[in-house]
Scaffold this motif. Structure first.
Motif, PDB file in Angstrom:
ATOM      1  N   VAL A 137      -9.588   6.715 -14.867  1.00 43.10           N
ATOM      2  CA  VAL A 137     -10.627   6.330 -13.807  1.00 43.10           C
ATOM      3  C   VAL A 137     -10.087   5.140 -12.755  1.00 43.10           C
ATOM      4  CG1 VAL A 137     -12.813   4.967 -13.722  1.00 43.10           C
ATOM      5  CG2 VAL A 137     -12.610   6.785 -15.697  1.00 43.10           C
ATOM      6  N   ASN A 138     -10.406   5.438 -11.708  1.00 42.38           N
ATOM      7  CA  ASN A 138     -10.169   4.583 -10.860  1.00 42.38           C
ATOM      8  C   ASN A 138      -8.664   4.122 -10.844  1.00 42.38           C
ATOM      9  OD1 ASN A 138     -12.559   4.657  -9.508  1.00 42.38           O
ATOM     10  ND2 ASN A 138     -13.375   2.752 -10.703  1.00 42.38           N
ATOM     11  N   HIS A 139      -7.723   5.058 -11.097  1.00 40.87           N
ATOM     12  CA  HIS A 139      -6.304   4.662 -11.176  1.00 40.87           C
ATOM     13  C   HIS A 139      -5.494   6.016 -11.155  1.00 40.87           C
ATOM     14  CE1 HIS A 139      -2.543   2.806 -13.234  1.00 40.87           C
ATOM     15  NE2 HIS A 139      -2.422   2.696 -11.818  1.00 40.87           N
ATOM     16  N   LEU A 140      -4.733   6.395 -10.097  1.00 43.57           N
ATOM     17  CA  LEU A 140      -4.262   7.567  -9.828  1.00 43.57           C
ATOM     18  C   LEU A 140      -2.632   7.261 -10.170  1.00 43.57           C
ATOM     19  CD1 LEU A 140      -4.174  10.660  -9.474  1.00 43.57           C
ATOM     20  CD2 LEU A 140      -4.340  10.189  -7.014  1.00 43.57           C
ATOM     21  N   VAL A 141      -2.072   7.684 -11.199  1.00 40.55           N
ATOM     22  CA  VAL A 141      -0.663   7.595 -11.426  1.00 40.55           C
ATOM     23  C   VAL A 141       0.357   8.968 -11.030  1.00 40.55           C
ATOM     24  CG1 VAL A 141       1.246   6.828 -13.014  1.00 40.55           C
ATOM     25  CG2 VAL A 141      -0.597   5.870 -13.103  1.00 40.55           C
ATOM     26  N   VAL A 142       1.097   8.903 -10.122  1.00 42.15           N
ATOM     27  CA  VAL A 142       1.981  10.168  -9.772  1.00 42.15           C
ATOM     28  C   VAL A 142       3.162   9.785  -9.645  1.00 42.15           C
ATOM     29  CG1 VAL A 142      -0.249  10.968  -8.507  1.00 42.15           C
ATOM     30  CG2 VAL A 142       1.572   9.509  -7.347  1.00 42.15           C
ATOM     31  N   PRO A 143       3.995  11.039  -9.721  1.00 45.48           N
ATOM     32  CA  PRO A 143       5.640  10.781  -9.590  1.00 45.48           C
ATOM     33  C   PRO A 143       5.847  10.873  -8.072  1.00 45.48           C
ATOM     34  CG  PRO A 143       5.163  12.834 -10.342  1.00 45.48           C
ATOM     35  CD  PRO A 143       3.702  12.033 -10.137  1.00 45.48           C
ATOM     36  N   GLN A 183       1.736  14.034  -0.886  1.00 47.58           N
ATOM     37  CA  GLN A 183       2.747  13.366  -1.627  1.00 47.58           C
ATOM     38  C   GLN A 183       3.314  12.102  -1.296  1.00 47.58           C
ATOM     39  OE1 GLN A 183       6.517  16.174  -1.074  1.00 47.58           O
ATOM     40  NE2 GLN A 183       7.505  14.663  -1.025  1.00 47.58           N
ATOM     41  N   ALA A 184       3.707  11.436  -1.921  1.00 46.90           N
ATOM     42  CA  ALA A 184       4.082  10.158  -2.066  1.00 46.90           C
ATOM     43  C   ALA A 184       5.644   9.972  -1.675  1.00 46.90           C
ATOM     44  CB  ALA A 184       3.816   9.000  -2.822  1.00 46.90           C
ATOM     45  N   ASP A 185       6.222   9.621  -0.603  1.00 45.14           N
ATOM     46  CA  ASP A 185       7.613   9.765  -0.458  1.00 45.14           C
ATOM     47  C   ASP A 185       8.547   8.957  -1.292  1.00 45.14           C
ATOM     48  OD1 ASP A 185       7.490  11.623   1.500  1.00 45.14           O
ATOM     49  OD2 ASP A 185       7.514  10.126   3.228  1.00 45.14           O
ATOM     50  N   ARG A 186       7.942   7.737  -1.708  1.00 46.49           N
ATOM     51  CA  ARG A 186       8.622   6.865  -2.379  1.00 46.49           C
ATOM     52  C   ARG A 186       7.740   6.178  -3.311  1.00 46.49           C
ATOM     53  NH1 ARG A 186       8.973   5.455   2.786  1.00 46.49           N
ATOM     54  NH2 ARG A 186       8.105   3.415   3.628  1.00 46.49           N
ATOM     55  N   PRO A 187       8.259   5.315  -4.216  1.00 49.45           N
ATOM     56  CA  PRO A 187       7.320   4.537  -5.209  1.00 49.45           C
ATOM     57  C   PRO A 187       6.667   3.442  -4.498  1.00 49.45           C
ATOM     58  CG  PRO A 187       9.546   4.881  -6.294  1.00 49.45           C
ATOM     59  CD  PRO A 187       9.609   5.205  -4.963  1.00 49.45           C
ATOM     60  N   GLY A 188       5.516   3.134  -4.966  1.00 47.09           N
ATOM     61  CA  GLY A 188       4.878   2.166  -4.373  1.00 47.09           C
ATOM     62  C   GLY A 188       3.186   2.290  -4.688  1.00 47.09           C
ATOM     63  N   THR A 189       2.425   1.502  -4.085  1.00 49.25           N
ATOM     64  CA  THR A 189       1.079   1.615  -4.633  1.00 49.25           C
ATOM     65  C   THR A 189       0.097   1.289  -3.326  1.00 49.25           C
ATOM     66  OG1 THR A 189       1.109  -0.172  -6.680  1.00 49.25           O
ATOM     67  CG2 THR A 189      -0.844  -0.171  -5.653  1.00 49.25           C
ATOM     68  N   PHE A 190      -0.735   2.438  -3.394  1.00 45.36           N
ATOM     69  CA  PHE A 190      -1.536   2.723  -2.177  1.00 45.36           C
ATOM     70  C   PHE A 190      -3.039   2.711  -2.439  1.00 45.36           C
ATOM     71  CE2 PHE A 190       2.449   5.355  -2.474  1.00 45.36           C
ATOM     72  CZ  PHE A 190       3.277   4.659  -1.621  1.00 45.36           C
ATOM     73  N   PRO A 191      -3.627   1.939  -1.666  1.00 38.90           N
ATOM     74  CA  PRO A 191      -5.122   1.913  -1.847  1.00 38.90           C
ATOM     75  C   PRO A 191      -6.001   3.303  -1.566  1.00 38.90           C
ATOM     76  CG  PRO A 191      -4.632   0.648   0.037  1.00 38.90           C
ATOM     77  CD  PRO A 191      -3.411   1.166  -0.426  1.00 38.90           C
ATOM     78  N   GLY A 192      -6.838   3.507  -2.205  1.00 39.60           N
ATOM     79  CA  GLY A 192      -7.664   4.767  -1.872  1.00 39.60           C
ATOM     80  C   GLY A 192      -9.149   4.521  -2.208  1.00 39.60           C
ATOM     81  N   ARG A 193     -10.158   5.319  -1.663  1.00 37.80           N
ATOM     82  CA  ARG A 193     -11.524   4.709  -1.587  1.00 37.80           C
ATOM     83  C   ARG A 193     -12.315   5.868  -1.216  1.00 37.80           C
ATOM     84  NH1 ARG A 193     -11.691  -0.071   1.777  1.00 37.80           N
ATOM     85  NH2 ARG A 193      -9.303  -0.082   1.219  1.00 37.80           N
ATOM     86  N   SER A 194     -13.490   5.902  -1.227  1.00 35.75           N
ATOM     87  CA  SER A 194     -14.571   6.740  -0.832  1.00 35.75           C
ATOM     88  C   SER A 194     -14.947   6.246   0.571  1.00 35.75           C
ATOM     89  CB  SER A 194     -15.715   6.691  -1.596  1.00 35.75           C
ATOM     90  OG  SER A 194     -17.023   7.035  -1.225  1.00 35.75           O
ATOM     91  N   VAL A 195     -15.050   7.409   1.435  1.00 39.00           N
ATOM     92  CA  VAL A 195     -15.373   7.017   2.725  1.00 39.00           C
ATOM     93  C   VAL A 195     -16.778   7.649   3.008  1.00 39.00           C
ATOM     94  CG1 VAL A 195     -13.103   6.395   3.748  1.00 39.00           C
ATOM     95  CG2 VAL A 195     -13.818   8.762   3.563  1.00 39.00           C
ATOM     96  N   ARG A 206     -13.437   2.179  -5.521  1.00 41.59           N
ATOM     97  CA  ARG A 206     -11.948   2.174  -4.842  1.00 41.59           C
ATOM     98  C   ARG A 206     -11.160   2.549  -5.924  1.00 41.59           C
ATOM     99  NH1 ARG A 206     -11.408  -2.728  -0.920  1.00 41.59           N
ATOM    100  NH2 ARG A 206     -13.364  -2.571   0.253  1.00 41.59           N
ATOM    101  N   PHE A 207     -10.112   2.749  -5.682  1.00 43.84           N
ATOM    102  CA  PHE A 207      -9.125   3.003  -6.792  1.00 43.84           C
ATOM    103  C   PHE A 207      -7.489   2.956  -6.160  1.00 43.84           C
ATOM    104  CE2 PHE A 207      -9.462   7.233  -4.480  1.00 43.84           C
ATOM    105  CZ  PHE A 207      -8.305   7.408  -4.089  1.00 43.84           C
ATOM    106  N   GLU A 208      -6.501   2.742  -7.031  1.00 46.01           N
ATOM    107  CA  GLU A 208      -5.149   2.724  -6.333  1.00 46.01           C
ATOM    108  C   GLU A 208      -4.307   3.771  -6.731  1.00 46.01           C
ATOM    109  OE1 GLU A 208      -3.428  -0.884  -8.189  1.00 46.01           O
ATOM    110  OE2 GLU A 208      -4.305  -2.150  -6.126  1.00 46.01           O
ATOM    111  N   VAL A 209      -3.381   4.201  -6.046  1.00 46.40           N
ATOM    112  CA  VAL A 209      -2.383   5.277  -6.243  1.00 46.40           C
ATOM    113  C   VAL A 209      -1.115   4.478  -6.538  1.00 46.40           C
ATOM    114  CG1 VAL A 209      -1.286   7.354  -5.425  1.00 46.40           C
ATOM    115  CG2 VAL A 209      -3.539   6.752  -4.909  1.00 46.40           C
ATOM    116  N   ASP A 210      -0.578   4.657  -7.869  1.00 44.96           N
ATOM    117  CA  ASP A 210       0.621   4.234  -8.375  1.00 44.96           C
ATOM    118  C   ASP A 210       1.560   5.237  -8.228  1.00 44.96           C
ATOM    119  OD1 ASP A 210       0.202   1.360  -8.503  1.00 44.96           O
ATOM    120  OD2 ASP A 210      -0.498   1.521 -10.662  1.00 44.96           O
TER     121      ASP A 210
END
Length: 274
Positions: A137-143, A183-195, A206-210
């Motif tokens: 929930v509210n946390h998206l972890v991706v490679p 696709q995320a090109d490289r590691p990082g943390t990116f904010p996401g949200r409802s618009v 809101r959520f974070e993409v790790d």
């Protein structure tokens, strides 16, 4: 006090102008190209406006006053053809880009995409990893570096999913699915949200993409499967009640949870007339 919808705009703009994936990079390039094309019309107009004001000033005796002048065919052609050419050029750019950036169009990749199911709730985001056996929930972890195939729906009202630094915003609607490739090109943390405004808790949705390395992603999956709280139909029913939530992870005990959510949304209401 909840954050105003309008205070979110600077962060959204910053994210759009700082792409970290191929989709966002293509959208940023389209924005730059469109800006240059529009400036090709706007800048000459500004310059000519200032030049006309200076030339026809009261103190310029060389400027001819022609009170009876009313029409010039050459000027009419220029006045209509230049904007028309700009509109046609921008329309062509938009046509090509709308097909190239179709959210459902798969991104080129040597490896199969990572399938993630996304459910918008009041007021939180549920991410289900059907092949990984986990949910969050509210946390998206991706490679990082791997294409993501997101299948999205809503367990409640219409909403909109957006990660500005990764690209395309897309709507979620109950009883149907939309598809988005990112696709995320490289590691990082990116904010996401409802618009899409969806009620009192919208500003906290809101959520974070790790984006992590493949090894870190596999380690996260293993930890979550081993120690996460189980998510089944009963746990989902509690989770879907209106309210905000802190990020948390689950062990997925109901592999077909996403399909059940879709089926429940499409079922006829007991209060409907016959």
């Amino acid at each position: 006090m909840k954050e105003s919808v309008f205070t979110m705009a600077p962060d959204l703009v910053t994210g759009v102008l700082d792409p970290r994936g191929p989709v966002a990079a293509d959208e940023y390039q389209l924005l730059q190209n469109a800006t240059v094309v529009m400036l090709a019309l706007i800048v000459p107009i500004i310059v000519l406006t200032l030049a006309f004001a200076w030339w026809f000033r009261a103190g310029n005796r060389r400027a001819k006053r022609r009170p009876d002048w009313s029409y010039s065919g050459a000027l009419e052609v220029v006045n209509w053809m230049v904007p028309l050419m700009i509109i046609l050029f921008l329309g062509g750019m938009g046509w090509v880009a709308s097909h190239a950036l179709d959210p459902a169009k798969p991104l080129p990749s040597q490896a199969p995409p990572l399938k993630i199911q996304v459910v918008s709730l009041d007021w939180k985001w549920l991410f289900i990893y059907p092949d990984g056996g986990v949910a969050a929930v509210n946390h998206l972890v991706v490679p990082a570096g791997r294409v993501l195939q997101l299948q999205l729906t809503s367990g409640s009202v219409m909403n909109s999913f957006f990660v500005p630094q990764l690209g395309s915003q897309i709507y979620t609607m109950a009883g149907m699915t939309t598809t988005l490739h990112l696709q995320a090109d490289r590691p990082g943390t990116f904010p996401g949200r409802s618009v899409q405004f969806s009620g009192d808790g919208f500003s906290d949705m809101r959520f974070e993409v790790d984006a992590v390395t493949p090894a870190e992603y596999e380690a996260w999956l293993a930890r979550t499967r081993a120690g996460g709280t189980g998510l089944d139909a009963g746990a989902y029913a509690a989770l879907s009640r209106p309210g905000t939530s802190a990020p948390r992870a689950y062990r997925l005990d109901e592999p077909r949870l996403f399909q059940h959510i879709l089926a429940a949304s499409m079922a006829p209401s007991s209060s409907s007339s016959h």
